[in-house]
Scaffold this active site. Structure first.
Site, PDB file in Angstrom:
ATOM      1  N   TYR A  18      14.740  -3.207  -4.546  1.00  0.00           N
ATOM      2  CA  TYR A  18      15.376  -1.902  -4.386  1.00  0.00           C
ATOM      3  C   TYR A  18      15.809  -1.191  -5.670  1.00  0.00           C
ATOM      4  O   TYR A  18      16.160  -0.021  -5.629  1.00  0.00           O
ATOM      5  CB  TYR A  18      16.575  -2.026  -3.436  1.00  0.00           C
ATOM      6  CG  TYR A  18      16.135  -2.330  -2.017  1.00  0.00           C
ATOM      7  CD1 TYR A  18      15.622  -1.319  -1.215  1.00  0.00           C
ATOM      8  CD2 TYR A  18      16.182  -3.616  -1.509  1.00  0.00           C
ATOM      9  CE1 TYR A  18      15.197  -1.589   0.077  1.00  0.00           C
ATOM     10  CE2 TYR A  18      15.752  -3.893  -0.217  1.00  0.00           C
ATOM     11  CZ  TYR A  18      15.263  -2.872   0.569  1.00  0.00           C
ATOM     12  OH  TYR A  18      14.826  -3.135   1.837  1.00  0.00           O
ATOM     13  N   PHE A  38      24.376  -6.708   7.329  1.00  0.00           N
ATOM     14  CA  PHE A  38      24.013  -5.809   8.435  1.00  0.00           C
ATOM     15  C   PHE A  38      22.519  -5.505   8.417  1.00  0.00           C
ATOM     16  O   PHE A  38      21.856  -5.768   7.455  1.00  0.00           O
ATOM     17  CB  PHE A  38      24.836  -4.510   8.370  1.00  0.00           C
ATOM     18  CG  PHE A  38      24.885  -3.869   7.017  1.00  0.00           C
ATOM     19  CD1 PHE A  38      23.835  -3.080   6.556  1.00  0.00           C
ATOM     20  CD2 PHE A  38      25.984  -4.067   6.176  1.00  0.00           C
ATOM     21  CE1 PHE A  38      23.886  -2.496   5.309  1.00  0.00           C
ATOM     22  CE2 PHE A  38      26.034  -3.481   4.925  1.00  0.00           C
ATOM     23  CZ  PHE A  38      24.977  -2.698   4.471  1.00  0.00           C
ATOM     24  N   GLU A  93      15.291  -9.572  -1.165  1.00  0.00           N
ATOM     25  CA  GLU A  93      14.856 -10.075  -2.477  1.00  0.00           C
ATOM     26  C   GLU A  93      15.430  -9.124  -3.518  1.00  0.00           C
ATOM     27  O   GLU A  93      15.450  -7.904  -3.301  1.00  0.00           O
ATOM     28  CB  GLU A  93      13.331 -10.072  -2.583  1.00  0.00           C
ATOM     29  CG  GLU A  93      12.650 -11.024  -1.645  1.00  0.00           C
ATOM     30  CD  GLU A  93      11.136 -10.908  -1.774  1.00  0.00           C
ATOM     31  OE1 GLU A  93      10.574 -11.401  -2.756  1.00  0.00           O
ATOM     32  OE2 GLU A  93      10.531 -10.296  -0.881  1.00  0.00           O
ATOM     33  N   ARG A 112       0.842  -1.209   0.000  1.00  0.00           N
ATOM     34  CA  ARG A 112       0.000   0.000   0.000  1.00  0.00           C
ATOM     35  C   ARG A 112       0.872   1.252   0.000  1.00  0.00           C
ATOM     36  O   ARG A 112       0.389   2.340   0.300  1.00  0.00           O
ATOM     37  CB  ARG A 112      -0.920  -0.022   1.216  1.00  0.00           C
ATOM     38  CG  ARG A 112      -2.044  -1.068   1.061  1.00  0.00           C
ATOM     39  CD  ARG A 112      -2.769  -1.316   2.360  1.00  0.00           C
ATOM     40  NE  ARG A 112      -3.261  -0.089   2.952  1.00  0.00           N
ATOM     41  CZ  ARG A 112      -3.731   0.000   4.203  1.00  0.00           C
ATOM     42  NH1 ARG A 112      -3.782  -1.068   4.970  1.00  0.00           N
ATOM     43  NH2 ARG A 112      -4.159   1.154   4.676  1.00  0.00           N
TER      44      ARG A 112
HETATM   45  C1  LIG Z   1       9.583  -5.702   1.083  1.00  0.00           C
HETATM   46  C2  LIG Z   1       8.548  -4.904   1.841  1.00  0.00           C
HETATM   47  C3  LIG Z   1       9.276  -3.947   2.806  1.00  0.00           C
HETATM   48  C4  LIG Z   1       7.705  -4.102   0.839  1.00  0.00           C
HETATM   49  O1  LIG Z   1       6.901  -3.197   1.540  1.00  0.00           O
HETATM   50  P1  LIG Z   1       5.517  -2.641   0.959  1.00  0.00           P
HETATM   51  O2  LIG Z   1       5.086  -1.576   1.918  1.00  0.00           O
HETATM   52  O3  LIG Z   1       4.591  -3.765   0.703  1.00  0.00           O
HETATM   53  O4  LIG Z   1       5.965  -1.992  -0.421  1.00  0.00           O
HETATM   54  P2  LIG Z   1       5.216  -0.796  -1.211  1.00  0.00           P
HETATM   55  O5  LIG Z   1       3.721  -1.020  -1.177  1.00  0.00           O
HETATM   56  O6  LIG Z   1       5.684   0.533  -0.767  1.00  0.00           O
HETATM   57  O7  LIG Z   1       5.765  -1.073  -2.659  1.00  0.00           O
HETATM   58  C5  LIG Z   1       6.603  -0.180  -3.353  1.00  0.00           C
HETATM   59  C6  LIG Z   1       6.901  -0.781  -4.686  1.00  0.00           C
HETATM   60  O8  LIG Z   1       7.754  -1.928  -4.535  1.00  0.00           O
HETATM   61  C7  LIG Z   1       7.147  -3.094  -5.065  1.00  0.00           C
HETATM   62  N1  LIG Z   1       7.467  -4.185  -4.181  1.00  0.00           N
HETATM   63  C8  LIG Z   1       7.327  -4.210  -2.866  1.00  0.00           C
HETATM   64  N2  LIG Z   1       7.773  -5.361  -2.365  1.00  0.00           N
HETATM   65  C9  LIG Z   1       8.218  -6.075  -3.384  1.00  0.00           C
HETATM   66  C10 LIG Z   1       8.804  -7.367  -3.507  1.00  0.00           C
HETATM   67  N3  LIG Z   1       9.003  -8.120  -2.431  1.00  0.00           N
HETATM   68  N4  LIG Z   1       9.143  -7.784  -4.736  1.00  0.00           N
HETATM   69  C11 LIG Z   1       8.920  -7.006  -5.811  1.00  0.00           C
HETATM   70  N5  LIG Z   1       8.392  -5.776  -5.768  1.00  0.00           N
HETATM   71  C12 LIG Z   1       8.042  -5.322  -4.550  1.00  0.00           C
HETATM   72  C13 LIG Z   1       5.670  -2.777  -5.075  1.00  0.00           C
HETATM   73  O9  LIG Z   1       4.997  -3.546  -6.048  1.00  0.00           O
HETATM   74  C14 LIG Z   1       5.663  -1.307  -5.398  1.00  0.00           C
HETATM   75  O10 LIG Z   1       5.890  -1.136  -6.803  1.00  0.00           O
HETATM   76  P3  LIG Z   1       5.424   0.200  -7.586  1.00  0.00           P
HETATM   77  O11 LIG Z   1       6.092   1.342  -6.912  1.00  0.00           O
HETATM   78  O12 LIG Z   1       5.920  -0.053  -8.946  1.00  0.00           O
HETATM   79  O13 LIG Z   1       3.948   0.226  -7.437  1.00  0.00           O
HETATM   80  C15 LIG Z   1       7.590  -5.805   2.643  1.00  0.00           C
HETATM   81  O14 LIG Z   1       7.034  -6.744   1.770  1.00  0.00           O
HETATM   82  C16 LIG Z   1       8.233  -6.545   3.770  1.00  0.00           C
HETATM   83  O15 LIG Z   1       8.261  -6.045   4.883  1.00  0.00           O
HETATM   84  N6  LIG Z   1       8.793  -7.744   3.482  1.00  0.00           N
HETATM   85  C17 LIG Z   1       9.435  -8.587   4.453  1.00  0.00           C
HETATM   86  C18 LIG Z   1      10.685  -7.964   5.003  1.00  0.00           C
HETATM   87  C19 LIG Z   1      11.678  -7.595   3.911  1.00  0.00           C
HETATM   88  O16 LIG Z   1      11.916  -8.342   2.983  1.00  0.00           O
HETATM   89  N7  LIG Z   1      12.281  -6.419   4.061  1.00  0.00           N
HETATM   90  C20 LIG Z   1      13.326  -5.968   3.208  1.00  0.00           C
HETATM   91  C21 LIG Z   1      14.599  -6.223   3.935  1.00  0.00           C
HETATM   92  S1  LIG Z   1      16.016  -5.901   2.930  1.00  0.00           S
END
Ligand SMILES: CC(C)(COP(=O)(O)OP(=O)(O)OC[C@H]1O[C@@H](n2cnc3c(N)ncnc32)[C@H](O)[C@@H]1OP(=O)(O)O)[C@@H](O)C(=O)NCCC(=O)NCCS
Length: 403
Positions: A122, A403, A118, A90
């Site tokens: 980023y 980290f 993943e 969201r």
């Molecule tokens: C990864 C994570 C932080 C994404 O958070 P989120 O609030 O759902 O992401 P957002 O809704 O702000 O998405 C932003 C963009 O990234 C994309 N995106 C988010 N997570 C993604 C994923 N895992 N794989 C691919 N794309 C992803 C979204 O589709 C969105 O794309 P857009 O800007 O083109 O519409 C969340 O899924 C999470 O907490 N995952 C588990 C912990 C984790 O992996 N953290 C990262 C540690 S390095």
């Protein structure tokens, strides 16, 4: 829906924001754990995303000193990024990345750095895959060296207190010349590297060994034993979490020690650089059972400052047409000459996204590789190869820790 993102103000908020990633790790943000964590991550460097006042996400940034080719640069080490599962997809992450990169920019840190859970997350925020991490598993029976090794050092198992005084002396010498390595404070050593939870945790105790010559530390290793017996025969493993030595003999002696530990059927390590000396030390490197994956991800937060901060192999001028949707202050044409990057009206040689500059910045990848992979565009014939000559480095980036 827009989320309000602001730095945490106290340990309680900090704990709730860290709990976002804690959900996925199955970790509880106890006060003791958060107090320990905040010794390395200042509370105000942890951003919290809120909806109706409740914290629904968190993203932190360690204040690091990062070694880049020929220099040490203040860098934001992005960490503990998470969105509560109730609020995923969201826009929480996007809002946190916005606030965090604006903050890093305002602080004057030209780079941001992270390990990605993943590889799809980023790139959209301007990070580029910048190094590889090699996972190796060396079977004991194939651990012989190609050449005889003359031992000169003395190995000694030490306790955490002694490690705290000896290991940093080795680390500091090695990290200054190794792109990708980070400066470590005493708190980092104490609370992140050498710390053991009371009772030792599930993984068994860390073993700490130092290699000295003439009373001076030249290498150290941190490892664990994973014991296992199969039909009366030991099938255990020595898991090396960090082995750092001065170049040449000390590194060889350290690895000989690790490879020779009795009862281990294999010796494993997971964060080695692509050009680790084991390739040349081992008689049968093919037996290493190597897996290579992405390592560090780098983002140039300030393209001019970041490009001007590192050293170059040549002074050949390169003109880049840089796009940067997320940090538009970087977009435009930049000329790099004599180690300085400035805006220019000259016609560009290469067209690329800022994430591609992150990929080549530490020397882990080349412009030619990115060109072949369809990630950059050559506007002048041979420009990628010429840029490679300028950006060439003598060793692959290495970050021995996540980290
Ligand atoms: C990864 C994570 C932080 C994404 O958070 P989120 O609030 O759902 O992401 P957002 O809704 O702000 O998405 C932003 C963009 O990234 C994309 N995106 C988010 N997570 C993604 C994923 N895992 N794989 C691919 N794309 C992803 C979204 O589709 C969105 O794309 P857009 O800007 O083109 O519409 C969340 O899924 C999470 O907490 N995952 C588990 C912990 C984790 O992996 N953290 C990262 C540690 S390095």
């Amino acid at each position: 829906m827009s989320f309000k993102v602001a730095p945490c103000a106290n340990l309680e908020e900090f704990g709730q924001a860290v709990f976002a990633i804690g959900q996925y790790f199955g970790m509880e943000p106890t006060e003791e754990r958060m107090e320990r964590f905040s010794r390395n991550l200042p509370i105000e460097r942890m951003h919290a995303a809120r909806e109706d006042g409740a914290i629904v996400g968190g993203a932190g940034a360690f204040p690091f000193e990062l070694t880049v080719p020929g220099a040490i640069v203040p860098t934001a080490g992005v960490t503990v990024v998470g969105t509560f599962p109730t609020h995923r997809r969201r826009g929480v992450l996007r809002a946190m990345m916005r606030a965090q990169l604006d903050d890093v920019h305002a602080r004057g840190e030209p780079l941001a750095l992270l390990w990605a859970s993943e590889d799809t997350i980023y790139g959209r925020f301007g990070y580029g895959m910048a190094s590889v991490a090699a996972e190796v598993s060396v079977p004991k029976e194939h651990s012989a060296f190609a050449r005889p090794l003359e031992r000169e050092g003395k190995l000694r198992l030490v306790d955490a207190d002694e490690a705290l005084t000896l290991f940093p002396r080795v680390w500091d010498r090695v990290r200054r010349t190794t792109p990708g390595m980070l400066g470590r404070t005493r708190n980092w050593w104490e609370y992140r590297i050498l710390f053991e939870p009371p009772g030792g945790g599930e993984e068994g105790p860390k073993r700490l060994v130092v290699l000295e010559r003439n009373g001076r530390p030249e290498g150290y290793a941190i490892y664990r034993h994973r014991m296992k017996w199969e039909e009366g025969v030991s099938a255990g493993e020595v898991q090396v979490s960090e082995a750092v030595g001065l170049d040449g003999r000390p590194t060889a002696e350290l690895w000989r020690y690790l490879l020779d530990i009795d009862w281990a059927a294999k010796i494993t390590a997971s964060l080695l650089p692509a050009d680790h000396p084991l390739w040349w030390l081992l008689a049968t490197p093919r037996r290493m059972r190597l897996r290579i994956g992405d390592g560090l991800w780098v983002r140039l937060v300030d393209v001019g400052a970041a490009l001007s901060a590192r050293a170059y192999a040549g002074d050949g001028a390169v003109v880049f047409d840089v796009s940067d949707d997320f940090c538009p202050w970087n977009a435009g044409t930049w000329r790099l000459a004599n180690g300085r990057a400035r805006r220019t009206t000259s016609s560009p040689h290469l067209r690329l996204d800022v994430s591609a500059l992150g990929s080549v910045y530490l020397g882990g990848f080349t412009f030619s590789q990115l060109l072949r992979g369809g990630r950059i565009e050559e506007l002048r014939r041979g420009a990628a190869a010429r840029a490679d000559a300028t950006f060439a480095t003598v060793r692959a980036p290495w970050c021995p820790e996540i980290f």
